[in-house]
Design a protein around this motif. Structure first.
Motif, mmCIF file in Angstrom:
data_model
loop_
_atom_site.group_PDB
_atom_site.id
_atom_site.type_symbol
_atom_site.label_atom_id
_atom_site.label_comp_id
_atom_site.label_asym_id
_atom_site.label_seq_id
_atom_site.Cartn_x
_atom_site.Cartn_y
_atom_site.Cartn_z
ATOM 1 N N GLY A 155 0.827 -1.203 0.000
ATOM 2 C CA GLY A 155 0.000 0.000 0.000
ATOM 3 C C GLY A 155 0.860 1.250 0.000
ATOM 4 O O GLY A 155 0.618 2.193 -0.758
ATOM 5 N N MET A 156 1.868 1.216 0.845
ATOM 6 C CA MET A 156 2.773 2.366 0.904
ATOM 7 C C MET A 156 3.544 2.514 -0.407
ATOM 8 O O MET A 156 3.774 3.622 -0.883
ATOM 9 C CB MET A 156 3.767 2.190 2.049
ATOM 10 N N ALA A 157 3.946 1.361 -0.976
ATOM 11 C CA ALA A 157 4.719 1.392 -2.221
ATOM 12 C C ALA A 157 3.920 2.080 -3.331
ATOM 13 O O ALA A 157 4.471 2.873 -4.090
ATOM 14 C CB ALA A 157 5.097 -0.027 -2.642
ATOM 15 N N LEU A 158 2.611 1.810 -3.379
ATOM 16 C CA LEU A 158 1.789 2.443 -4.411
ATOM 17 C C LEU A 158 1.791 3.955 -4.270
ATOM 18 O O LEU A 158 1.905 4.693 -5.240
ATOM 19 C CB LEU A 158 0.350 1.909 -4.333
ATOM 20 N N VAL A 159 1.650 4.409 -3.018
ATOM 21 C CA VAL A 159 1.632 5.852 -2.778
ATOM 22 C C VAL A 159 2.978 6.460 -3.154
ATOM 23 O O VAL A 159 3.043 7.505 -3.807
ATOM 24 C CB VAL A 159 1.300 6.143 -1.298
ATOM 25 N N VAL A 160 4.051 5.792 -2.749
ATOM 26 C CA VAL A 160 5.390 6.301 -3.063
ATOM 27 C C VAL A 160 5.603 6.317 -4.570
ATOM 28 O O VAL A 160 6.203 7.235 -5.117
ATOM 29 C CB VAL A 160 6.473 5.456 -2.358
ATOM 30 N N PHE A 161 5.059 5.300 -5.233
ATOM 31 C CA PHE A 161 5.168 5.237 -6.688
ATOM 32 C C PHE A 161 4.532 6.480 -7.316
ATOM 33 O O PHE A 161 5.130 7.143 -8.153
ATOM 34 C CB PHE A 161 4.482 3.968 -7.196
ATOM 35 N N VAL A 162 3.309 6.800 -6.876
ATOM 36 C CA VAL A 162 2.611 7.977 -7.417
ATOM 37 C C VAL A 162 3.415 9.243 -7.098
ATOM 38 O O VAL A 162 3.666 10.088 -7.966
ATOM 39 C CB VAL A 162 1.183 8.085 -6.831
ATOM 40 N N PHE A 163 3.845 9.336 -5.860
ATOM 41 C CA PHE A 163 4.582 10.514 -5.399
ATOM 42 C C PHE A 163 5.861 10.708 -6.222
ATOM 43 O O PHE A 163 6.122 11.789 -6.762
ATOM 44 C CB PHE A 163 4.908 10.321 -3.916
#
Lengths: 388, 227
Positions: free
Chosen positions: A25-33
């Motif tokens: 979940g965190m990886a997805l957010v970091v990916f977008v960021f």
């Protein structure tokens, strides 16, 4: 004394699925960021590298872009004779009087029309832009209806291959060369002879004048001269500054939109991490009591759980950044809102973006872990042991 | 005549339940001698576990003094008390309370992390402690790979690793079958007789209590008979 790090590590490993989902979940957010920052960086990079520091671009005062600007022949002649302008080996001033026009071309595949910059350049046009190199064919002959096409244009639009003919400005133009703009904005342009373009588009004026200065420090006296000369209603900008400003609106839009999305997503990821960590504390209540009984202090318990959550952030961040780095292989194009023309650029991952993304990830881990960790550290030993 | 190692005077503890104060221990006096093996018995709710928790320094009394080797531990602050527990008390729990993600060796080594010993010396001592409880061949096993009796032996190794003043055991055989329970009681008995450890054990089990030198019976928060 701290609880061994291996304790936190192995607890994450012991709950592999939960750890993977939370970090995912965190990886997805970091990916977008990270992707958004890379997009912004790529756009800036493309437009900034379009300019050279010792070149000055002259346009009509307050015009903002070349398309809106007009410089008449008299004004251009005055500029050409300024002592700050460098001379070529043949004694001719290094000046390119240019005309910029937008035309519409059909995209490959969809055939949807999009705006493309046609740039008529002077004799020194290529000399002033050493990053632009002919990669196929040859350059256009001055005084002819020949054009050369940027690499990105050739990739994205139909009917612009070498040897093909393009119709615009009530003429047919022959494509005699392809050029590589060194990942700059010129890659998204079509170039020809400025005098031919002016005739074809029935113009009486140039759009801009690009000059090479004697040295980069001559810029101040050059702008001062432009301001003082009553005949010139023009302003000069360093070419680098001009193109950086061109990217500003779009870059800011991407940044604000992207960061807003990232923050909203990150709230979800933080709540996810918090649920994971609360569950972890609840499952290990007796362990917490045992550790405290053995003599570990509240602070050690807090750190052990917080570390676990920070580690989730680091794992998520690393996966996210790794995913984002693959985006560097992709080139995208969009309309630059300042020049109204299509511009192709790629995602650009810098050490600064990696640092920002990892900080963001660790920040999410911290926010998700701090309350559960505090709860774990506040338990009374006797109550915690009773949970066994 | 051996020295008194634990001196309890006027100890009182109550819990709040539904807005009411429920007394658990009332005005309790007790002396425990060094090297003693004491069994605390009594029905559920008699306060025996509470008394053990107070002696072990994981709970605080409302009133009274509780001196261990002359130090009144009721006056220690939280972090001093944690340090005191680390060096003076070894815990043996009913459900072993091993950390599932650590190996037998790492579980035994854990209390030494709080000391100034280096990693190598910690490992050596932990291996020695495991060999003393007969588990030299289970060093790298995780608790889930051990039987109940073996887990309790790891817990005993952990309890003695810091050479504590007191060993406190709360129903140490409560979760074990007869054979394993007998082995654990033998082991605890040897810690007392061979190493001279002072042991305080809460138990329901009459057979376990018979291993002890003295039995203290608690009823409704007061001592009824001391033998």
């Amino acid at each position: 004394m701290a609880i061994p790090i291996s304790y936190s590590l192995r607890n994450l490993w012991a709950r592999k699925l939960t750890t993977a989902l939370t970090a995912g979940g965190m990886a997805l957010v970091v990916f977008v960021f990270a992707t958004v920052l890379m997009l912004e960086q790529g756009l800036r990079q493309t437009l900034v590298s379009t300019g050279a520091y010792d070149n000055a671009l002259v346009i009509r005062r307050a015009a903002g872009t070349e398309v809106q600007s007009a410089v008449d022949r008299t004004q251009a002649a005055v500029l050409e004779s300024r002592p700050e302008v460098a001379l070529g080996p043949d004694g001719v001033p290094l000046v390119s009087k240019e005309v910029v026009v937008l035309i519409s071309l059909g995209k490959k595949g969809s055939g949807k029309p999009s705006n493309v910059v046609i740039r008529g350049v002077g004799d020194a046009g290529l000399t002033l832009r050493p990053q632009v190199k002919i990669v196929e064919g040859r350059t256009f002959r001055p005084g002819s209806s020949e054009i050369i096409v940027g690499r990105s244009i050739e990739e994205r639009f139909s009917g612009v291959a070498l040897g093909e003919r393009l119709r615009f400005g009530m003429r047919e133009w022959t494509i005699v060369g392809l050029f590589d703009g060194g990942r700059s904005g010129f890659d998204s342009e079509i170039w020809g002879d400025a005098d031919q373009m002016i005739q074809a588009f029935r113009r009486s004026m140039f759009s801009s004048v690009l000059v090479r200065l004697n040295d980069a420090s001559a810029f101040d006296s050059f702008t001062a001269a432009l301001t003082d000369d009553q005949r010139l209603t023009l302003e000069a900008k360093r070419e680098t500054v001009f193109y950086a400003e061109q990217s500003e609106t779009l870059a800011r839009f991407i940044r604000i939109l992207g960061l807003t999305l990232s923050i909203i997503f990150s709230i979800g990821a933080v709540i996810g991490a918090m649920i994971t960590m609360y569950a972890s504390v609840a499952n290990r209540t007796a362990e917490i009591g045992t550790l405290r009984a053995l003599g570990f202090r509240r602070g050690s318990i807090l750190l052990a759980f917080l570390f676990e959550s920070l580690l989730l952030g680091v794992i998520g961040g690393a996966i996210g950044v790794a995913g984002a780095s693959t985006m560097q292989l992709i080139t995208i194009s969009t309309v630059n809102w300042q020049s109204f023309a299509e511009l192709a650029f790629s995602f650009d991952l810098t050490p600064g973006i990696v640092f920002a993304a990892m900080t963001f990830a660790v920040g999410m881990g911290f926010l998700g872990g701090v309350l559960p960790a505090a709860q774990a550290s506040r338990m009374a030993i006797v109550d915690a042991l009773r949970a066994a | 005549m051996t020295d008194v190692i634990v001196r309890i005077r006027g100890l009182a503890k109550s819990y709040r339940r539904g807005g009411q104060s429920v007394p658990v221990l009332e005005d309790l006096d007790l002396d425990i001698r060094s090297g003693d093996f004491l069994a605390l018995m009594g029905p559920s709710g008699s306060g025996k576990s509470t008394l053990l928790n107070l002696i072990a320094g994981i709970d605080k009394p409302d009133r009274g003094t509780l001196e261990v080797e002359g130090v009144d531990i009721t006056r220690l602050g939280e972090s001093d008390l944690a340090r005191w527990r680390a060096s003076h008390v070894g815990f043996i729990f009913q459900f072993y309370n091993l950390l599932p993600v650590l190996t037998a060796l790492e579980n035994v080594e854990l209390p030494l992390v709080l000391t100034s010993l280096g990693r190598r010396e910690r490992r050596e001592r932990a291996e020695l402690a495991l060999s003393m409880v007969g588990l030299s061949d289970r060093v790298k096993h995780y608790p889930s790979e051990l039987s109940g009796g073996q887990q309790q032996r790891v817990a005993i190794a952990r309890a003695i690793i810091t050479d504590p003043t007191l060993l406190v055991a709360d129903e140490p055989t409560g979760d074990l079958d007869r054979v394993s329970a007998g082995e654990i009681l033998d082991l605890i008995g040897r810690l007392n007789s061979e190493l001279g450890k002072t042991i305080i054990m809460v138990t329901h089990d009459q057979r376990a209590a018979e291993r002890a030198h003295s039995i203290v019976n608690l009823e409704k928060g007061a001592l009824v008979r001391a033998t």
